[in-house]
Scaffold this active site. Sequence first.
Site, short mmCIF file in Angstrom:
data_model
loop_
_atom_site.label_atom_id
_atom_site.label_comp_id
_atom_site.label_asym_id
_atom_site.label_seq_id
_atom_site.Cartn_x
_atom_site.Cartn_y
_atom_site.Cartn_z
NE ARG A 100 -3.64 -2.20 2.66
CZ ARG A 100 -4.76 -2.16 3.37
NH1 ARG A 100 -5.12 -1.06 3.99
NH2 ARG A 100 -5.52 -3.22 3.45
CD GLU A 171 -12.11 -0.93 -0.84
OE1 GLU A 171 -11.09 -1.53 -0.50
OE2 GLU A 171 -13.02 -0.65 -0.03
#
Length: 485
Positions: A100, A171
């Site tokens: 991330r 997402e």
Amino acid sequence: MILKNEKLSDDLFSKLRQEVLAQWPTGRDVDFEEAVKSQKEIPAAKRFSAKLDKADKAGRTLIQPRAGVALPDEHIELLRFLETEGEADLLPTTIDSYTRHNRYKEAEAGVEESRKSNRSLLNGFPAVNHGVALCRKVTSAVKSPVQVRHGTPDARLLAEITLAGGFTSFEGGGVSYNIPYAKEHSLEKTIYDWQYCDRLTGLYEEAGVTINREPFGPLTGTLVPPCISHAVAVLESLLAAAQGVRHLTVGYGQCGNVIQDVAAIKSLRKVTEAYLREHGFDEVVVTTVLHQWMGGFPQDESKAFGVIAWGASAAALAGATKVIVKTPHEAMGVPTKEANAAGLKATRQVVSMLADQSLLNLREVNDEAAVIEEETRAILNSAKELGGGDFALGAVRAFAAGIIDVPFAPSKYNAGKILPARDMNGAVRLLDTGNLPFTDALKKFHKDKLEERGKAERRPVSFQMVVDDIYAIGKGHLVGHPQGR
Ligand code: 5AD
């Protein structure tokens, strides 16, 4: 860089793409033409958009967990367990924290250490490190559609690798994966980087492959008023549509008052569709997702099941297209696969039992939905005006001005002026509306609701209410009444 809500040109996209694919060696394995061919071989039953559309038509609420471990074979085993034992309709692949943050070297070390010690030492699946072929191994090993779920401010390489790797939903968004997750990332840059992700999705779409996109609805997950998360969801939908995205799932994190939650899902769909249509995106499909309680959870597993079941109820009664499920291990950390399946089964039971009930046409729900809609429109219209008619620029300026303001967000690009607290019925209201562009009547509505609570609790409306509300669920309540009740 001048931010504009316009489709990135082919030239610019190709130039950026070279840089993106060079960020880590696995980027070299992305071959778009071949990826489109491979995506086209995925049957409809395993395509995220098709399964959502079918559920939406049938008025069913699908259930989806979060899950991700470091190694591909263990990850496959986990996903298979969740679809068989857990009865999940839709599957996730939750990405680890190093990925991330684009820290692929550290993710690589995590993969190696996980291999040596025979257990997952990462809190998710490092899809970039594993690369296209191993992603395909995962997505083809299960019967259900698989989505990438993460929290990545710059997700461009992750999108390239996972979409080539057979994932059919992605997402995130330039606002929703920045403001609640990062402190220093400029909003202008993350919106720009997400235009790349959306343009990539648009390219698949233009090649005949529908990829579902889901802006992250719950934001900070803590007392977020529906109008704030709705404004972000609509903005990200408009930004995505401009890049060619055609299938969206807009989200909302359960607040806990069932009238407000049902009204939120109802108004979310309505406002998103309205703005898309008003801006010329007639063909974009909109579905909805409710996230079960995103705040602090009780440690006790039975009590956690209570929270899970209430979220399942809200999703079913609101007719959400899907519900994202929590587990009884939420207070402890990454759940075991058994705990994950247990949360799913509890949710399945409630959603099935409530399949024939709806609160969508209740008068109170309609009244609440009208308020949320008015607030959301006020925010969006101010943002558009600030951007001189452009929603990308408008989003950046609206955050700078506090026109959109996410409670408890770490980002320095967020004003942090509004203060939410619950009213007597547990609905989230605003104790301080900060710079939100509300009419006097809307401001009074919030003030009155909180004064009513102050009166009942025989204390002034103050920050203490906010604090009490944040800790309430962990203590077994929704509203942080001083006496507990
Ligand atoms: N597996 C399962 N759940 C996860 N979450 C984060 N990472 C994982 C994972 N690898 C969940 C957290 C929280 C939500 C934001 O995501 O427990 O519920």
